[in-house]
Design an enzyme around this catalytic site. Sequence first.
Site, PDB file in Angstrom:
ATOM      1  N   LYS A   1       0.856  -1.188   0.000  1.00  0.00           N
ATOM      2  CA  LYS A   1       0.000   0.000   0.000  1.00  0.00           C
ATOM      3  C   LYS A   1       0.887   1.231   0.000  1.00  0.00           C
ATOM      4  O   LYS A   1       2.010   1.193   0.519  1.00  0.00           O
ATOM      5  CB  LYS A   1      -0.857   0.018   1.273  1.00  0.00           C
ATOM      6  CG  LYS A   1      -2.083   0.885   1.177  1.00  0.00           C
ATOM      7  CD  LYS A   1      -3.220   0.165   0.462  1.00  0.00           C
ATOM      8  CE  LYS A   1      -4.392   1.068   0.215  1.00  0.00           C
ATOM      9  NZ  LYS A   1      -5.474   0.373  -0.505  1.00  0.00           N
TER      10      LYS A   1
ATOM     11  N   GLY B   1     -26.574   0.670   2.232  1.00  0.00           N
ATOM     12  CA  GLY B   1     -25.707   1.466   1.367  1.00  0.00           C
ATOM     13  C   GLY B   1     -25.914   1.098  -0.089  1.00  0.00           C
ATOM     14  O   GLY B   1     -25.694  -0.049  -0.483  1.00  0.00           O
TER      15      GLY B   1
ATOM     16  N   GLY C   1     -24.429   2.843  -2.751  1.00  0.00           N
ATOM     17  CA  GLY C   1     -23.451   3.650  -3.481  1.00  0.00           C
ATOM     18  C   GLY C   1     -22.907   2.820  -4.622  1.00  0.00           C
ATOM     19  O   GLY C   1     -23.629   2.048  -5.266  1.00  0.00           O
TER      20      GLY C   1
ATOM     21  N   TYR D   1     -25.514  -0.404  -5.081  1.00  0.00           N
ATOM     22  CA  TYR D   1     -26.409  -0.138  -6.208  1.00  0.00           C
ATOM     23  C   TYR D   1     -26.387  -1.323  -7.194  1.00  0.00           C
ATOM     24  O   TYR D   1     -27.428  -1.850  -7.580  1.00  0.00           O
ATOM     25  CB  TYR D   1     -25.956   1.158  -6.895  1.00  0.00           C
ATOM     26  CG  TYR D   1     -26.576   1.419  -8.240  1.00  0.00           C
ATOM     27  CD1 TYR D   1     -27.844   1.978  -8.342  1.00  0.00           C
ATOM     28  CD2 TYR D   1     -25.879   1.117  -9.410  1.00  0.00           C
ATOM     29  CE1 TYR D   1     -28.416   2.226  -9.591  1.00  0.00           C
ATOM     30  CE2 TYR D   1     -26.442   1.362 -10.651  1.00  0.00           C
ATOM     31  CZ  TYR D   1     -27.706   1.919 -10.735  1.00  0.00           C
ATOM     32  OH  TYR D   1     -28.264   2.152 -11.970  1.00  0.00           O
TER      33      TYR D   1
HETATM   34  P1  NAD Z   1     -19.753   4.339  -1.853  1.00  0.00           P
HETATM   35  O1  NAD Z   1     -19.246   5.475  -1.053  1.00  0.00           O
HETATM   36  O2  NAD Z   1     -19.976   4.498  -3.303  1.00  0.00           O
HETATM   37  O3  NAD Z   1     -21.134   3.807  -1.211  1.00  0.00           O
HETATM   38  C1  NAD Z   1     -21.391   3.719   0.138  1.00  0.00           C
HETATM   39  C2  NAD Z   1     -22.827   4.143   0.349  1.00  0.00           C
HETATM   40  O4  NAD Z   1     -23.160   3.968   1.725  1.00  0.00           O
HETATM   41  C3  NAD Z   1     -23.080   5.621   0.023  1.00  0.00           C
HETATM   42  O5  NAD Z   1     -24.189   5.722  -0.831  1.00  0.00           O
HETATM   43  C4  NAD Z   1     -23.344   6.252   1.385  1.00  0.00           C
HETATM   44  O6  NAD Z   1     -24.256   7.314   1.326  1.00  0.00           O
HETATM   45  C5  NAD Z   1     -23.917   5.070   2.139  1.00  0.00           C
HETATM   46  N1  NAD Z   1     -23.833   5.176   3.595  1.00  0.00           N
HETATM   47  C6  NAD Z   1     -22.840   5.711   4.344  1.00  0.00           C
HETATM   48  N2  NAD Z   1     -23.129   5.614   5.648  1.00  0.00           N
HETATM   49  C7  NAD Z   1     -24.315   4.983   5.724  1.00  0.00           C
HETATM   50  C8  NAD Z   1     -25.144   4.588   6.806  1.00  0.00           C
HETATM   51  N3  NAD Z   1     -24.804   4.831   8.067  1.00  0.00           N
HETATM   52  N4  NAD Z   1     -26.300   3.958   6.528  1.00  0.00           N
HETATM   53  C9  NAD Z   1     -26.663   3.727   5.242  1.00  0.00           C
HETATM   54  N5  NAD Z   1     -25.918   4.080   4.187  1.00  0.00           N
HETATM   55  C10 NAD Z   1     -24.769   4.700   4.422  1.00  0.00           C
HETATM   56  O7  NAD Z   1     -18.741   3.141  -1.568  1.00  0.00           O
HETATM   57  P2  NAD Z   1     -18.598   1.725  -2.302  1.00  0.00           P
HETATM   58  O8  NAD Z   1     -17.552   1.841  -3.350  1.00  0.00           O
HETATM   59  O9  NAD Z   1     -19.933   1.172  -2.650  1.00  0.00           O
HETATM   60  O10 NAD Z   1     -17.964   0.914  -1.118  1.00  0.00           O
HETATM   61  C11 NAD Z   1     -18.737   0.446  -0.039  1.00  0.00           C
HETATM   62  C12 NAD Z   1     -17.855  -0.415   0.847  1.00  0.00           C
HETATM   63  O11 NAD Z   1     -17.326  -1.479   0.070  1.00  0.00           O
HETATM   64  C13 NAD Z   1     -16.647   0.324   1.432  1.00  0.00           C
HETATM   65  O12 NAD Z   1     -16.372  -0.219   2.706  1.00  0.00           O
HETATM   66  C14 NAD Z   1     -15.527  -0.039   0.477  1.00  0.00           C
HETATM   67  O13 NAD Z   1     -14.258   0.022   1.112  1.00  0.00           O
HETATM   68  C15 NAD Z   1     -15.900  -1.461   0.145  1.00  0.00           C
HETATM   69  N6  NAD Z   1     -15.338  -1.946  -1.119  1.00  0.00           N
HETATM   70  C16 NAD Z   1     -15.634  -1.321  -2.290  1.00  0.00           C
HETATM   71  C17 NAD Z   1     -15.073  -1.800  -3.471  1.00  0.00           C
HETATM   72  C18 NAD Z   1     -15.397  -1.181  -4.811  1.00  0.00           C
HETATM   73  O14 NAD Z   1     -15.069  -1.789  -5.838  1.00  0.00           O
HETATM   74  N7  NAD Z   1     -16.015  -0.016  -4.851  1.00  0.00           N
HETATM   75  C19 NAD Z   1     -14.212  -2.918  -3.440  1.00  0.00           C
HETATM   76  C20 NAD Z   1     -13.948  -3.548  -2.226  1.00  0.00           C
HETATM   77  C21 NAD Z   1     -14.513  -3.041  -1.065  1.00  0.00           C
END
Ligand code: NAD
Length: 356
Positions: free
Chosen positions: A80, A177, A179, A183
């Site tokens: 990292k 969530g 996001g 989604y």
């Molecule tokens: P993102 O920020 O796009 O989505 C997270 C969503 O959660 C947002 O819409 C936010 O408004 C919502 N949220 C935040 N706090 C909340 C709460 N208390 N209650 C309800 N909703 C809440 O992030 P993401 O990319 O979808 O990632 C989500 C998780 O998955 C993170 O922990 C990230 O580290 C992990 N992750 C993501 C990926 C990836 O490819 N994007 C890969 C591995 C792990």
Amino acid sequence: MDKFDYMKKHSYEQIVYFYDKTTGLKGITCIHNTALGPALGGTRLWNYECEEDAVLDCLRLARGMSYKAAAAGLNLGGGKTVLIGDANEVKSEAYFRALGRYVQSLNGRYITAEDVNTTTKDMDYVHMETDHVVGLEGKSGNPSPLTALGVFHGIRASLQHRLGDNDITKYSFAVQGTGQTGYYLVKLLIEAHAKKIYFTDINPEHVNKMKKECPDAIYVKPEEIYGLDVDVFSPCALGAVLNDHTIPQIKASVIAGSANNVLEDEEKHGNMIKDKGILYAPDFVINAGGLINVSHELDVYNKDRAIRDIEKIYDRLLEIFTIAEGENIPTFNAAKVFAKKRIETMMHLRGNYIPR
Ligand code: NAD
């Protein structure tokens, strides 16, 4: 913190500090383990309060990447980079090209990618100085749909193990969530004709988008998501959501989602979930789809091949659940056993010299 003690305790290989006077680039790269291959891990840009916080974050994240890559069956190690600075102030072409030169100086022991506050565009600047970078514009693309795909298959594996049937149409889901990953997960569940889907989010834009595109998914308030009478709780938002306060509320048989570091206390809450008879799909195994996808850039990127590898999360989780049951340990601990065993086996395998 005595860094050498910490490195000894968790078997780290290297910590690199770098500073570029011209651009103000200030950062740290940690390489945890390269037994399986070069260490891969994104570059996080964050305004850390102090150097100690930055090093600790970097060390912790690098170790997580070793386990994640090993459990994903990749020939990659864990590393990292963290950059100390304000993302609104420091970014420039020169800043990221300076980073690229430091990455290049590690001669392929470390491969970087985007992470919090860094983008594919930033990585394109890094790429001007080094080939040891993935997640570039026009290559493997947005990782989130593929992370969601891995979570979808992980949910199927968890249902198979816990309830003896992976037919999505028979089950109800609570997605926390919606996001980037949540989604796409909801969309996959709808496509698979899930019996019922509840969702929540704190961002009104995301809630409205979901309501508009998926009218059959039922919105609940954020605090209501834990106690729903569903088969699967899918955390796709924040870390540390499985804790003393929330675990007693959970009625689901399976917890499986994309969010990282969901157990507030790995040992304590892993055991609490196990004692409640809930099956937890370890975060770093089920959410590896994005990493698997981006790792395919190291070869000639082929989306179908990446998807086939992501689907293997299903079998990998079944293997981990079997270890957990056999040893009567929480699934999170079993996932670490699984990952460490692969690293150690390959280290021994490579003990004899064979010219290539
Ligand atoms: P993102 O920020 O796009 O989505 C997270 C969503 O959660 C947002 O819409 C936010 O408004 C919502 N949220 C935040 N706090 C909340 C709460 N208390 N209650 C309800 N909703 C809440 O992030 P993401 O990319 O979808 O990632 C989500 C998780 O998955 C993170 O922990 C990230 O580290 C992990 N992750 C993501 C990926 C990836 O490819 N994007 C890969 C591995 C792990």
